[in-house]
Enzyme design. Sequence first.
Site, PDB file in Angstrom:
ATOM      1  N   CYS A  99     -18.607 -10.674 -20.405  1.00  0.00           N
ATOM      2  CA  CYS A  99     -18.557  -9.310 -20.940  1.00  0.00           C
ATOM      3  C   CYS A  99     -18.932  -9.272 -22.420  1.00  0.00           C
ATOM      4  O   CYS A  99     -19.339  -8.227 -22.930  1.00  0.00           O
ATOM      5  CB  CYS A  99     -17.156  -8.728 -20.773  1.00  0.00           C
ATOM      6  SG  CYS A  99     -16.569  -8.689 -19.070  1.00  0.00           S
ATOM      7  N   TYR A 117       2.613  11.196 -30.657  1.00  0.00           N
ATOM      8  CA  TYR A 117       1.828  12.189 -31.395  1.00  0.00           C
ATOM      9  C   TYR A 117       2.032  12.038 -32.891  1.00  0.00           C
ATOM     10  O   TYR A 117       3.154  11.874 -33.377  1.00  0.00           O
ATOM     11  CB  TYR A 117       2.209  13.620 -30.996  1.00  0.00           C
ATOM     12  CG  TYR A 117       1.790  14.626 -32.049  1.00  0.00           C
ATOM     13  CD1 TYR A 117       0.438  14.911 -32.234  1.00  0.00           C
ATOM     14  CD2 TYR A 117       2.717  15.231 -32.885  1.00  0.00           C
ATOM     15  CE1 TYR A 117       0.029  15.788 -33.239  1.00  0.00           C
ATOM     16  CE2 TYR A 117       2.330  16.114 -33.878  1.00  0.00           C
ATOM     17  CZ  TYR A 117       0.980  16.384 -34.062  1.00  0.00           C
ATOM     18  OH  TYR A 117       0.592  17.240 -35.051  1.00  0.00           O
TER      19      TYR A 117
END
Length: 457
Positions: free
Chosen positions: A46, A431
Amino acid sequence: MSERLVVIGGDAAGMAAASQARRLKGPGELEIVAFERGRFSSYSACGIPYWVGGDVGSLEELIARSPEEHRARDIDLRMRTEVTGIDLDRQRVRARDLESGEESWTGFDKLVIATGARPQRPPLPGIDAPGVHGVQTLGDGQALLDSLERAEGRRAVVVGAGYIGVEMAEALLGRGFEVTVLNRGEQPMATLDPDMGRLVHRAMDGLGITTVGSAEVTKILTGEDGRVRAVVTDDAEYPADVVVLGMGVEPETSLARAAGLPLGAYGGLLTDLSMRVRGYENVWAGGDCVEVLDLVSGRERHVPLGTHANKHGQVIGANVGGGYATFPGVVGTAVSKVCDLEIARTGLREKDARAVGLRYVTVTVESTSRAGYYPGAAPMTVKMLAERRTGRLLGVQIVGREGAGKRVDIAAVALTAGMTVDTMVSLDLGYAPPFSPVWDPVLVAARKAVAAVRAAG
């Protein structure tokens, strides 16, 4: 008397299986012999596009464990040795030393097949010409780098616009080449729905990569020196000083087929949850040569990824070594990038859902990676599929800039858990303005999907 484990394939799945088995059983209990036809073991294929592009400095950085390191752990790893036959009745394999040409038989009590995948290379005129390259192995990567240095011009053509194709387009662009990508489909990234692939197409064009859709390559032209000079499609000719093939891969199961082992619809070996080949007590298989269960559709599919190969190897090694482990399946998660564009998907596309008879709704939302007022907020598009009657999440696709790609992991966990989009809305995600809007883009899509499911009755 110790048993003998024979492993065919010295990369991710094969050597992960050998290493895990060795952790559980010492040399006095289990002899391990592994065969690898290449020159390298346990490496990251990869990473090849990033090595070619210059992000990774050297070949050695892509090697996780060398043959010498494996041998130091009492694993008899025989490099440049290709297994040419499997005799299941006599429990032995035939192998040929690629340097000397000598052949010999090696018996086994337990066998692991980890033969990987082979690149699709159609028999087109000129496809074997100098300057035409696949990128499956480290040797392929080195050959491509050498070819780039020898190329007199700076024109590169990439055939195929899947993961390898777009990653190689970026690598070649970074090397200063003028890049054209020829794609058989209308849009790049066939692992996405066409509307999301269109976003990738537009972004690649914006990066200076010429992307040509519905382009069926018919032949490769060569110059007087025999080297590639152009790629020809049904309706055009594209000058090329180097060509990279990124047309996908298929399971390398020629040995398994010849031995009569069970293969699936994609040509991959079929195994049970323990990665044991179905119907064969002492034979296991893992990595890119197997088919795996898709947990969303309930069908087998071929998903050639290094993450799965390493997990397969761990499961096989545990079972061979006397322990217990299973590999339950996948949801089809993948992430990639081309320059600063991030591309991710998990679960089913629309055509996948139709193929298995699922009725579904789709929603697409535009959002940003951070709070809109925070510096560096980048746009992203999220597409979500949900089952029409139940609201079960079926798939998510994301295309965007920095911070977009890895958000697909939220959906991957939800798919694995069998969550509905209604349940997803309540997920307690982290958040702060530098990381996301108050409503994460994936949750915004989930809210919209809930409304779509209700509207559909």
